[in-house]
Design a protein around this motif. Structure first.
Motif, short mmCIF file in Angstrom:
data_model
loop_
_atom_site.label_atom_id
_atom_site.label_comp_id
_atom_site.label_asym_id
_atom_site.label_seq_id
_atom_site.Cartn_x
_atom_site.Cartn_y
_atom_site.Cartn_z
N ARG A 117 -3.05 -19.74 39.71
CA ARG A 117 -4.11 -19.52 38.73
C ARG A 117 -3.58 -19.26 37.33
O ARG A 117 -4.28 -19.50 36.34
CB ARG A 117 -4.98 -18.34 39.17
CG ARG A 117 -5.84 -18.68 40.35
CD ARG A 117 -6.59 -17.52 40.96
NE ARG A 117 -6.79 -16.37 40.11
CZ ARG A 117 -6.68 -15.11 40.54
NH1 ARG A 117 -6.30 -14.87 41.80
NH2 ARG A 117 -6.91 -14.11 39.74
N TYR A 118 -2.36 -18.75 37.24
CA TYR A 118 -1.86 -18.31 35.94
C TYR A 118 -0.72 -19.15 35.38
O TYR A 118 -0.50 -19.14 34.17
CB TYR A 118 -1.43 -16.84 36.03
CG TYR A 118 -2.59 -15.89 36.12
CD1 TYR A 118 -3.27 -15.49 34.98
CD2 TYR A 118 -3.04 -15.41 37.34
CE1 TYR A 118 -4.35 -14.63 35.05
CE2 TYR A 118 -4.11 -14.54 37.43
CZ TYR A 118 -4.77 -14.16 36.28
OH TYR A 118 -5.85 -13.32 36.36
N ILE A 119 0.02 -19.84 36.23
CA ILE A 119 1.13 -20.67 35.76
C ILE A 119 0.88 -22.10 36.20
O ILE A 119 1.10 -22.46 37.37
CB ILE A 119 2.49 -20.16 36.29
CG1 ILE A 119 2.72 -18.70 35.88
CG2 ILE A 119 3.63 -21.04 35.76
CD1 ILE A 119 4.03 -18.12 36.37
N ARG A 120 0.39 -22.92 35.28
CA ARG A 120 0.00 -24.29 35.61
C ARG A 120 0.53 -25.24 34.55
O ARG A 120 0.31 -25.03 33.34
CB ARG A 120 -1.52 -24.40 35.70
CG ARG A 120 -2.15 -23.51 36.76
CD ARG A 120 -3.66 -23.61 36.73
NE ARG A 120 -4.12 -24.99 36.92
CZ ARG A 120 -5.39 -25.36 36.82
NH1 ARG A 120 -6.32 -24.49 36.48
NH2 ARG A 120 -5.72 -26.62 37.02
N PHE A 121 1.19 -26.30 34.99
CA PHE A 121 1.71 -27.30 34.04
C PHE A 121 0.58 -28.26 33.65
O PHE A 121 -0.26 -28.62 34.48
CB PHE A 121 2.86 -28.08 34.66
CG PHE A 121 3.60 -28.91 33.66
CD1 PHE A 121 4.56 -28.33 32.83
CD2 PHE A 121 3.33 -30.26 33.51
CE1 PHE A 121 5.23 -29.08 31.90
CE2 PHE A 121 4.00 -31.03 32.57
CZ PHE A 121 4.95 -30.44 31.76
N PRO A 182 2.48 -24.09 23.35
CA PRO A 182 2.67 -23.59 21.98
C PRO A 182 2.31 -22.12 21.80
O PRO A 182 2.72 -21.51 20.80
CB PRO A 182 1.73 -24.48 21.14
CG PRO A 182 1.47 -25.68 21.98
CD PRO A 182 1.52 -25.23 23.38
N SER A 183 1.55 -21.55 22.73
CA SER A 183 1.15 -20.15 22.63
C SER A 183 2.06 -19.21 23.41
O SER A 183 1.72 -18.04 23.61
CB SER A 183 -0.31 -19.99 23.10
OG SER A 183 -1.18 -20.79 22.36
N MET A 184 3.19 -19.72 23.88
CA MET A 184 4.16 -18.96 24.67
C MET A 184 3.67 -18.65 26.09
O MET A 184 4.25 -17.83 26.79
CB MET A 184 4.59 -17.66 23.98
CG MET A 184 5.35 -17.87 22.69
SD MET A 184 6.04 -16.35 22.00
CE MET A 184 4.54 -15.56 21.39
N VAL A 185 2.58 -19.31 26.51
CA VAL A 185 2.12 -19.19 27.89
C VAL A 185 3.06 -20.00 28.77
O VAL A 185 3.36 -21.16 28.47
CB VAL A 185 0.68 -19.69 28.03
CG1 VAL A 185 0.26 -19.76 29.50
CG2 VAL A 185 -0.27 -18.79 27.25
N LEU A 186 3.52 -19.42 29.86
CA LEU A 186 4.42 -20.12 30.77
C LEU A 186 3.63 -21.14 31.58
O LEU A 186 2.63 -20.81 32.22
CB LEU A 186 5.10 -19.13 31.72
CG LEU A 186 5.81 -17.92 31.09
CD1 LEU A 186 6.58 -17.16 32.16
CD2 LEU A 186 6.72 -18.33 29.95
N CYS A 295 6.82 -11.19 37.34
CA CYS A 295 6.78 -10.91 35.90
C CYS A 295 6.23 -12.10 35.12
O CYS A 295 5.55 -11.92 34.10
CB CYS A 295 8.18 -10.55 35.39
SG CYS A 295 8.76 -8.90 35.90
N GLY A 296 6.52 -13.33 35.58
CA GLY A 296 5.96 -14.51 34.93
C GLY A 296 4.44 -14.54 34.99
O GLY A 296 3.77 -14.86 34.00
N VAL A 297 3.88 -14.21 36.15
CA VAL A 297 2.42 -14.14 36.28
C VAL A 297 1.85 -13.07 35.36
O VAL A 297 0.87 -13.30 34.65
CB VAL A 297 2.03 -13.86 37.75
CG1 VAL A 297 0.53 -13.61 37.87
CG2 VAL A 297 2.44 -15.02 38.65
N LEU A 298 2.48 -11.91 35.35
CA LEU A 298 1.99 -10.80 34.53
C LEU A 298 2.13 -11.11 33.03
O LEU A 298 1.30 -10.67 32.22
CB LEU A 298 2.74 -9.52 34.88
CG LEU A 298 2.49 -8.99 36.30
CD1 LEU A 298 3.48 -7.88 36.64
CD2 LEU A 298 1.05 -8.49 36.46
N HIS A 299 3.17 -11.84 32.67
CA HIS A 299 3.34 -12.28 31.27
C HIS A 299 2.12 -13.08 30.82
O HIS A 299 1.55 -12.82 29.75
CB HIS A 299 4.62 -13.13 31.18
CG HIS A 299 4.77 -13.88 29.89
ND1 HIS A 299 5.40 -13.36 28.79
CD2 HIS A 299 4.37 -15.14 29.54
CE1 HIS A 299 5.40 -14.25 27.80
NE2 HIS A 299 4.77 -15.34 28.23
#
Length: 346
Positions: A117-121, A182-186, A295-299
């Motif tokens: 849900r939070y890290i999607r290419f 561009p928004s630093m979202v992983l 930590c990536g999800v929480l970021h």
């Protein structure tokens, strides 16, 4: 005599001492500034996270002093946020250090389950169009769908295969692939390779790398440093720019790609357990990889709600070696021609 008999009964285990329970601090009674300084999230987000993880953490038990889900979540977040030793955190939470150690893996697993849900290419046309537009606005570089880099997380030397975790700075690490928008979202995080693994190898063996190689990038590309090979979907800077056009290309490329360096800095700054200033992670590499993924999800969760960093954090301490050029045979003729075409458009 009675006292001697009492001591003898105690020594022989016939008398069970009453358990002493420490008071648990009500962390959620504090204001948002205090909560962000300790756990990196405000009360509303903490409550949402606790509610989502509670079904996983509150298992049936016959204990009458079972640790509540919110204590497990907050104590785990305190560790991720500060890198403090577990004993210090467990004392503040009113639970024992072994109890914290037992609870941490369940909290990490629960957060990792939220990854999709939070890290999607951005594979869709709409998602890629948005990334391209924002990258072009900030750098003048066209058709960029992401910036890629790797970062190293310091660990204690493992007992098995210790040598493969030593990077080129002679530090034991996990090498972590990061792609961001561009928004630093992983948009991609790969945490499973030891520190001696080359950045380009990690990309070639990742799901994103395989899908882009198969054509999922459409007419967009990633931007990477000189540690990556040229591909039709991955552009790197000119290694020795000779002309004004090549220098302009490298400047625009560096301006766009720098966002991933800032994203890595923000990730490590918010979750200090990942930074060398918090010391090495003293866990088995498999558990370290879970910590990194959580930590990536929480970021991304924190970025979604524009949660600020606490003031006066010490600067991060990096253990990343300089980029290592890829093997020469990995140069891609199509990528080289594409770089020349883009150079004329920048």
């Amino acid at each position: 005599m009675d006292a001697l008999a009492l001591l003898e009964d105690h020594a022989n285990g016939r008398i069970r001492l009453e358990r002493v329970f420490r008071d648990r601090e009500d962390f959620l009674a504090h204001d948002d500034d205090w909560l962000i300084s300790r756990f990196r999230l405000p009360r509303a987000l903490l409550l949402d996270l606790i509610a989502e993880l509670s079904p996983i953490l509150e298992r049936p038990t016959h204990r009458n002093r079972a640790i509540p889900a919110h204590i497990k979540v907050l104590t785990a977040l305190g560790f991720l946020a500060t890198g403090s030793f577990q004993r210090e955190l467990s004392d503040r939470s009113g639970i024992s250090q072994p109890s914290l150690s037992a609870a941490l893996p369940a909290v990490l697993d629960g957060i990792i389950q939220m990854t999709s849900r939070y890290i999607r290419f951005p594979y869709t046309v709409v998602e890629q169009a948005n990334s391209k537009r924002q990258f072009a606005a900030m750098s003048g570089f066209p058709n960029v769908i992401g910036a890629i880099d790797c970062t190293h997380i310091a660990i204690r030397a493992p007992s098995e295969n210790e040598f493969v975790y030593v990077n080129r700075k002679n530090v034991h690490t996990i090498n972590v692939q990061i792609i961001c928008d561009p928004s630093m979202v992983l948009t991609n995080l790969v945490a499973r390779w030891p520190g001696s693994t080359h950045d380009s190898f990690i990309l070639a063996h990742s799901g994103v790398g395989n899908r882009l190689q198969a054509g999922a990038g459409r007419d967009g590309w990633l931007l990477g440093d000189s540690g990556y090979p040229l591909r039709r979907w991955l552009l790197t800077p000119f290694p020795n720019p000779q002309s004004a056009e090549e220098r302009r290309f490298n400047i625009a490329h560096g301006r766009a790609r720098s966002v991933v360096e800032r994203a890595i800095g923000l990730l490590k700054n918010r979750w200090r357990c990942l930074d060398a200033s918090g010391g090495r992670l003293l866990y088995h590499p498999r558990k370290v990889c879970k910590i990194i993924r959580a930590c990536g999800v929480l970021h991304n969760l924190a970025l979604r709600d524009a949660i600020p960093l606490p003031p006066d954090l010490p600067p991060p301490q990096h253990v990343d070696p300089d980029p290592q050029p890829p093997p020469r045979h990995e140069e891609h003729q199509h990528g080289a021609r594409l770089r020349e075409e883009v150079m004329r458009r920048v």
